[in-house]
Design an enzyme around this catalytic site. Structure first.
Site, PDB file in Angstrom:
ATOM      1  N   PHE A 155      20.342 -26.288  36.518  1.00  0.00           N
ATOM      2  CA  PHE A 155      19.518 -25.516  36.009  1.00  0.00           C
ATOM      3  C   PHE A 155      18.763 -26.213  34.626  1.00  0.00           C
ATOM      4  O   PHE A 155      19.294 -26.037  33.643  1.00  0.00           O
ATOM      5  CB  PHE A 155      19.785 -24.048  35.817  1.00  0.00           C
ATOM      6  N   ASP A 240      21.546 -31.661  28.358  1.00  0.00           N
ATOM      7  CA  ASP A 240      20.886 -30.734  28.281  1.00  0.00           C
ATOM      8  C   ASP A 240      21.710 -29.498  27.617  1.00  0.00           C
ATOM      9  O   ASP A 240      22.676 -28.859  28.439  1.00  0.00           O
ATOM     10  CB  ASP A 240      20.261 -30.092  29.658  1.00  0.00           C
ATOM     11  N   LYS A 269      16.807 -21.941  23.086  1.00  0.00           N
ATOM     12  CA  LYS A 269      17.330 -20.676  23.050  1.00  0.00           C
ATOM     13  C   LYS A 269      17.657 -20.453  21.609  1.00  0.00           C
ATOM     14  O   LYS A 269      16.946 -20.071  20.838  1.00  0.00           O
ATOM     15  CB  LYS A 269      18.360 -20.681  23.999  1.00  0.00           C
TER      16      LYS A 269
END
Length: 416
Positions: A155, A240, A269
């Site tokens: 993801f 990531d 985030k």
């Protein structure tokens, strides 16, 4: 679970009820989410409050965007201070916050250079562009033939290019045609990865821990193996860490658990402290230097407000306090979940304050367990059927964490 006493005046006093607000969303909001039926109106630390004044312990923390808790006073102060001075210039001009942010973030990660963006997906897209350009200009790959190797069940975001290399049909179906140039291999499989790399490979793009897939942690030595394969093949390793980074796993970065340094690191985030969207590609100078003026950009990327908040986030991490808390409380989380295995929990994976918990499907789906926990004053999120994710703010206390685990035990015991 016993929550702190409600505020004397509900946060949403005088406004529409939760039920009314949920019903009002239906005709005016695109239905791309299926949230739990709670309407948050106020938050502080690890707790949120709905419009009726009911309080809930946040055990999701915005998918790690709120690592430092809701409205962290240090971050709020940094934002307020900057709001009174300057919020946006665009990159047509310099601003007095950006250099300090880039210096601090590069130092924190041990890398050289920063490409500031806004969302996590933008960071991934930017890394794809950088890796391809590096492949053409430095590695000598024939034009338009560069490939990037990714892992199944990844993801990395929701853009058209990113869903092109997703294996989740919910994310892909109906959105083709897809962007070419990607090869998908099983996660945690070095032999498959080695077989997929050839002279056209620009980069290997991986999550050190797969978040959306259910907090999937690779075998010890996998990341070291990825680093060695990419070094030997002369391609980039892009990590990531948008969910796994910035303290979540008990270290600043998840790759630190294997002492691995990637060529490009993707952050987001928590980098914005739960206040503003902030993301970044951080990497080697010789790699990021392939970008020249006009070839890539973002109106809001590196804006003064984002840079001020990002600098304050880095300042919190420089103390090491949050990493230590995640490591120490991660033991409480792991031990509590271990005690539930065979008692409604089929298995789990955890690192630091992050866990994917597989629920016995005979008890309920992940969604049903999440709703049961919501009724107990605990907010979590399901993924992939009967798995729930736990990722509380790193400011949570041991007592709050144990109480949340007690609520999970209650829901599993009583059913949904």
């Amino acid at each position: 679970m016993t929550a702190p006493a409600r505020a004397t005046q509900p946060a949403g006093a005088g406004s529409r009820s939760s039920e009314e607000l949920i019903r009002a969303e239906g005709p005016v909001l695109a239905h791309n989410y299926h949230p739990l039926p709670v309407v948050v109106a106020h938050a502080e630390g690890t707790w949120v409050e709905d419009v009726e004044g009911r309080r809930y312990l946040d055990m999701l923390a915005g998918y790690s965007a709120l690592n430092f808790g809701h409205r962290n006073p240090v971050l709020i102060e940094a934002a307020h201070r900057q709001l009174d001075r300057l919020t946006l210039t665009s990159r047509a001009f310099h601003n007095d916050q950006l250099a300090g942010f880039a210096e601090a973030l590069a130092a924190l990660t041990g890398l050289d250079m920063v490409l500031p963006m806004n969302t996590g997906a933008e960071a991934v897209e930017s890394a794809v562009k950088v890796a391809r350009k590096w492949a053409y200009e430095v590695k000598g790959v024939e034009p338009d033939r560069a490939t990037i190797v990714v892992a199944a069940d990844n993801f990395h975001g929701r853009t058209t290019t990113i869903v092109s290399f997703s294996t989740d049909e919910t994310a892909r179906a109906g959105f083709g045609p897809f962007t070419p140039g990607f090869r998908v291999v099983p996660y945690n499989d070095l032999a498959a990865l080695e077989a997929a790399i050839d002279e056209t490979t620009a980069a290997v793009l991986l999550e050190p821990i797969q978040g959306e897939a259910g907090v999937i942690i690779p075998d010890d030595g996998y990341l070291v193996g990825v680093r060695e394969l990419t070094r030997r093949a002369g391609c980039l390793f892009v990590a990531d860490e948008i969910q796994s980074g910035l303290g979540r796993t008990g270290t600043t970065l998840a790759v630190e658990h294997e002492s691995v340094v990637p060529d490009l690191l993707l952050l987001g985030k928590a980098l914005g402290g739960g206040i503003v969207p902030v993301s970044a590609v951080v990497g080697r100078r010789d790699v990021l230097s392939v970008l020249r003026p006009g070839e890539h950009g973002s109106t809001f990327g590196g804006n003064p407000l984002a840079a001020a908040v990002g600098s304050a986030v880095v300042g919190l991490l420089e103390t090491g306090e949050y990493q230590r808390r995640a490591a120490e409380l991660g033991v409480v989380l792991r031990d509590g979940l271990t005690a539930l295995v065979g008692r409604g929990v089929e298995g789990f994976r955890s690192r630091g304050l992050w866990a994917g918990v597989d629920i016995d499907p005979s008890i309920g789906t992940g969604r049903e367990i999440s709703q049961g926990l919501m009724n107990e004053g605990i907010l979590v999120k399901d993924t992939h059927g009967s798995t729930i994710r736990l990722a509380p703010p790193l400011t949570i206390t041991a007592a709050e964490l144990r109480s949340a685990l007690g609520s999970l035990e209650k829901v599993l015991t009583q059913g949904v």
